[in-house]
Design a protein around this motif. Structure first.
Motif, PDB file in Angstrom:
ATOM      1  N   HIS A 103      -5.693  -4.543   0.685  1.00  0.00           N
ATOM      2  CA  HIS A 103      -6.594  -4.604   1.831  1.00  0.00           C
ATOM      3  C   HIS A 103      -5.869  -4.063   3.070  1.00  0.00           C
ATOM      4  O   HIS A 103      -4.769  -3.562   2.964  1.00  0.00           O
ATOM      5  CB  HIS A 103      -7.084  -6.042   2.058  1.00  0.00           C
ATOM      6  N   PHE A 108      -6.849  -1.494   4.857  1.00  0.00           N
ATOM      7  CA  PHE A 108      -6.999  -0.051   5.021  1.00  0.00           C
ATOM      8  C   PHE A 108      -7.491   0.290   6.434  1.00  0.00           C
ATOM      9  O   PHE A 108      -7.210   1.366   6.950  1.00  0.00           O
ATOM     10  CB  PHE A 108      -7.984   0.501   3.984  1.00  0.00           C
ATOM     11  N   MET A 161       0.832  -1.204   0.000  1.00  0.00           N
ATOM     12  CA  MET A 161       0.000   0.000   0.000  1.00  0.00           C
ATOM     13  C   MET A 161       0.871   1.260   0.000  1.00  0.00           C
ATOM     14  O   MET A 161       0.606   2.215  -0.732  1.00  0.00           O
ATOM     15  CB  MET A 161      -0.907  -0.013   1.233  1.00  0.00           C
ATOM     16  N   GLU A 175      -6.935   3.441   9.404  1.00  0.00           N
ATOM     17  CA  GLU A 175      -8.064   4.142  10.009  1.00  0.00           C
ATOM     18  C   GLU A 175      -8.064   3.984  11.525  1.00  0.00           C
ATOM     19  O   GLU A 175      -8.337   4.944  12.266  1.00  0.00           O
ATOM     20  CB  GLU A 175      -9.391   3.626   9.424  1.00  0.00           C
ATOM     21  N   LEU A 199      -5.446   6.089   0.109  1.00  0.00           N
ATOM     22  CA  LEU A 199      -6.406   5.811   1.170  1.00  0.00           C
ATOM     23  C   LEU A 199      -7.798   6.370   0.895  1.00  0.00           C
ATOM     24  O   LEU A 199      -8.765   5.973   1.541  1.00  0.00           O
ATOM     25  CB  LEU A 199      -5.896   6.389   2.496  1.00  0.00           C
ATOM     26  N   LYS A 227      -7.555   3.575  -5.008  1.00  0.00           N
ATOM     27  CA  LYS A 227      -7.747   2.251  -4.409  1.00  0.00           C
ATOM     28  C   LYS A 227      -8.657   1.364  -5.257  1.00  0.00           C
ATOM     29  O   LYS A 227      -8.650   0.145  -5.111  1.00  0.00           O
ATOM     30  CB  LYS A 227      -8.285   2.359  -2.985  1.00  0.00           C
ATOM     31  N   CYS A 263      -8.864   9.295   7.197  1.00  0.00           N
ATOM     32  CA  CYS A 263      -7.905   9.008   6.125  1.00  0.00           C
ATOM     33  C   CYS A 263      -8.563   8.696   4.791  1.00  0.00           C
ATOM     34  O   CYS A 263      -7.933   8.826   3.747  1.00  0.00           O
ATOM     35  CB  CYS A 263      -6.980   7.869   6.549  1.00  0.00           C
ATOM     36  N   ASN A 264      -9.815   8.297   4.813  1.00  0.00           N
ATOM     37  CA  ASN A 264     -10.473   7.920   3.562  1.00  0.00           C
ATOM     38  C   ASN A 264     -11.312   9.038   2.957  1.00  0.00           C
ATOM     39  O   ASN A 264     -11.918   8.861   1.910  1.00  0.00           O
ATOM     40  CB  ASN A 264     -11.354   6.675   3.779  1.00  0.00           C
ATOM     41  N   ASP A 280       1.204   4.018  -2.951  1.00  0.00           N
ATOM     42  CA  ASP A 280       0.894   5.413  -2.655  1.00  0.00           C
ATOM     43  C   ASP A 280       2.000   6.334  -3.156  1.00  0.00           C
ATOM     44  O   ASP A 280       1.747   7.319  -3.858  1.00  0.00           O
ATOM     45  CB  ASP A 280       0.714   5.592  -1.145  1.00  0.00           C
ATOM     46  N   GLU A 330     -11.453   7.257  -0.625  1.00  0.00           N
ATOM     47  CA  GLU A 330     -12.557   6.520  -1.238  1.00  0.00           C
ATOM     48  C   GLU A 330     -12.983   7.200  -2.537  1.00  0.00           C
ATOM     49  O   GLU A 330     -12.862   8.415  -2.694  1.00  0.00           O
ATOM     50  CB  GLU A 330     -13.754   6.480  -0.284  1.00  0.00           C
ATOM     51  N   LEU A 377       0.799   5.930   7.263  1.00  0.00           N
ATOM     52  CA  LEU A 377       1.060   4.840   6.322  1.00  0.00           C
ATOM     53  C   LEU A 377       2.549   4.538   6.224  1.00  0.00           C
ATOM     54  O   LEU A 377       2.954   3.366   6.169  1.00  0.00           O
ATOM     55  CB  LEU A 377       0.496   5.195   4.946  1.00  0.00           C
TER      56      LEU A 377
END
Length: 319
Positions: A97, A99, A62, A103, A77, A88, A315-316, A66, A79, A123
């Motif tokens: 996966h 994530f 991840m 959070e 991160l 993502k 974060c999302n 990033d 959405e 992260l």
């Protein structure tokens, strides 16, 4: 396949310039504003790993994904929202996966130092902890990244593909200020990796008009891969670990590579250039040399920043 690679290379030429600005980061960035950040993130990673041994490999991948898009800004991160499909949800990231680990760490940090620690820093710390908890080295993570507001699935085409040859890999890494040494060292992160059959079908089925299997593969190993990924096999998420000790951070990846037991074309490509081949041999011979190089390259990669704008409260989501 050729057309896909062509698109990838075109997107690389169009990518947002990434700059390595390590001078803007500091290992003691949160010394006075959130002194327990390291231990809180480590606790979240440890708790998740106790329940799921695949968490470390997910967090390491991840972080890599990033940093290779818009720099290490936590854009991976975010959405998808409305008509915008986020990173993502891009094809290379569908299998990502864990994530929730980021959070959970963010929620714990917001409780004691609200609005202080960026998701991108969390992260970067989590990737370090993932390696350490898997038996690998630890290191001081430079901190002070800001979170970006842009995340586009289309930009995931910039990620190095598992079918890349050495020239394509070199170009991809150099565009991010990373050297051949960094390429080989960071490829060692595959010691914790897993690949779905679709990522290496090109090596075990119809490799060329005259050969079904990539001749650089060990024959018995190729047969094993074929059995796991038989064309008629409908098993969900079928594939193979990228080395023989997939939950332990060691130099087995390099040893297997030299023995014709690499999984991806991009792994095998490391043996097609004198510099990278020599480094593969060096790290296969010495766990210490590998760990030293890996830490150096991880710090270098995680210091690629491109002007993040904020500290996200979640974060999302962006504010």
């Amino acid at each position: 396949m050729a057309s896909t690679i062509g698109i990838v290379m075109m997107m690389m030429m169009m990518m947002v310039p990434l700059t390595c600005l390590a001078s803007e980061l500091s290992v003691d960035y949160y010394e006075h504003t959130c002194p327990h950040v390291d231990s809180i993130v480590a606790g979240a990673v440890h708790k998740a790993t106790m329940n799921d041994k695949t968490v470390p490999s997910a967090l390491l991948r991840m972080h890599f994904h990033d940093c290779f898009i818009r720099g290490c800004d936590g854009s991976i991160l975010l959405e998808s929202k409305g008509k915008n499909k986020a990173e993502k949800d891009g094809p290379p990231n569908i299998s990502l996966h864990a994530f929730y680990v980021i959070e959970n760490a963010k929620k714990a940090l917001e409780a004691i130092c609200p609005g202080v620690v960026s998701c991108s820093d969390i992260l970067a710390l989590a990737a370090r902890d993932a390696v350490t908890l898997s038996g690998g080295p630890s290191w001081e993570v430079p901190k002070g990244r800001k979170d970006g507001r842009i995340s586009k699935a289309v930009e995931t085409r910039q990620l190095p593909a598992p079918t890349f040859n050495i020239s394509q890999l070199q170009q991809s890494f150099s565009q991010r200020g990373l050297s051949l040494e960094d390429l080989v060292a960071l490829s060692g992160g595959h010691t914790l990796g897993f690949a779905h059959c679709s990522s290496f079908q090109n090596r075990i089925h119809k490799f060329s008009p005259k050969q079904g299997i990539d001749p650089s593969l060990n024959p018995s190993f190729a047969n094993t891969l074929q059995s796991k990924c038989h064309i008629e096999n409908k098993v969900k998420n079928a594939g193979s670990t990228l080395d023989s000790s997939a939950t332990y951070f060691d130099n087995a990846y390099y040893k297997l590579l030299l023995g014709g037991k690499s999984i991806l074309s991009s792994d095998q490509a490391l043996l097609t250039h004198p510099t990278t081949k020599a480094l593969v041999s060096k790290y296969a011979d010495s766990q210490i040399e590998f760990e030293r190089a890996f830490v150096k390259s991880m710090i270098k990669m995680s210091s690629i920043i491109n002007g993040g704008q904020e500290i996200r409260l979640q974060c999302n989501l962006i504010r």
